[in-house]
Design a protein around this motif. Structure first.
Motif: not given
Lengths: 173, 157
Positions: A9-11, A15, B125, B144, B147
């Motif tokens: 869930l980091l991105s 965002d 995206y 994700n 990164r």
């Protein structure tokens, strides 16, 4: 929430697309897990420096690209002949080492072998030349026989007594 | 003109993908040759930006697999977009960028291309998903993971 789910869930967290519940869970896990907190810091840092990798297109490249655009001719990419360089380099190195061994006595065995080989080649060349010379002198060997092309006038000069051919008193031939 | 609008995008994808300006120059030229050769096949109903991105990404990945898979190197470059920094700061920044480029080459080629498009070139995206014809969810999850992987590689010096 476990660490794997947290990373998933980091991105979405960055965002700002998490639902309020997910965000609450996410923050709760981050506050109690130092590793995940560190991951967030690292990713934030990464995201801040990645745009710095943006490059301006070099001037000369832009000019080359304009040429491609203007030209309607088919442009074929340059073929890769890299292996030729390696072959040339290998041959060059080999010649260098042969010279080194021939003219110096660093490796006596190699030096001796090379001198023997060169003497053998020289001997072969001399023998062959002598052989060819002998064949030429003998004049019997068909490939060295001289052939002549004689014109009619020369033939007459050589054989003036030859019977003249006539038809009804007129000479011909 | 096509070159004015897209040369920077193509060049940056190539450079950050292979880590070398020489390779990036060759790749950019090859990609534009390909674009001009196939421009007649381009469907005008589609987005040209997406089409160019897809050609560029595929060409970079092919090039990488053929030439650089096991033999890559990163080089320092001096044509970065510069801000006002002291010489010391510039040096640190250049070192950081060199390190970052080096670590980026350790990512899988397809994931690397996605990360470049999103975090360096700032495409959305959705744009990436449309141009590469990949589901949006896949694009998001791959970026994700990329990164996190790159952040760990970069900080573990």
């Amino acid at each position: 929430m476990n660490c794997n789910k947290f990373e998933e869930l980091l991105s979405a967290y960055q965002d700002n697309t998490l639902s309020p519940d997910q965000k609450k869970e996410f923050t709760k896990h981050m506050n109690k897990c130092p590793d995940c907190e560190e991951t967030v810091d690292r990713v934030n840092h990464l995201k801040s420096i990645l745009p710095e990798l943006n490059q301006e297109v070099p001037f000369f490249l832009r000019n080359r690209l304009y040429l491609i655009g203007e030209s309607e001719e088919e442009i074929t990419p340059v073929k890769n002949y890299g292996y030729i360089r390696w072959v040339a380099a290998a041959i060059g190195t080999m010649v260098l080492f042969l010279n080194l061994f021939y003219f110096t006595n660093i490796f006596p065995a190699a030096n001796k072998t090379l001198h023997t080989a060169v003497a053998g080649i020289e001997n072969f060349v001399v023998e062959t030349e002598a052989f060819i010379g002998r064949i030429k002198e003998s004049n019997n060997f068909f490939i060295f026989k001289k052939t002549e092309t004689i014109t009619k006038s020369e033939k007459k000069k050589r054989n003036p007594k030859a019977k003249k051919k006539t038809i009804r008193g007129f000479e011909y031939g | 003109m096509l070159i004015d609008r897209y040369s920077k995008t193509v060049y940056n994808l190539a450079f950050n993908f292979c880590g070398s300006s020489d390779d990036a120059n060759d790749l950019t030229q090859d990609i534009f040759v390909k674009i001009y050769k196939n421009i007649n096949k381009f469907d005008e109903n589609l987005n040209i930006s997406s089409w160019i991105m897809r050609i560029s990404k595929n060409h970079c990945i092919d090039y990488w697999r053929k030439n650089k898979k096991n033999n890559y190197r990163v080089e320092l470059e001096d044509n970065l977009v510069k801000d006002e920094h002291s010489p010391e700061e510039e040096l640190i920044k250049t070192g950081d960028i060199y390190k970052l480029r080096e670590k980026m080459l350790q990512l899988k080629p397809d994931v690397r291309a996605l990360l470049i498009m999103r975090d360096i070139q700032n495409h959305s995206y959705q744009e990436i998903a449309d141009s590469l014809e990949i589901p949006l969810g896949t694009v998001k999850s791959k970026i994700n993971r990329a990164r996190i992987q790159l952040a760990r590689l970069y900080e573990d010096r």
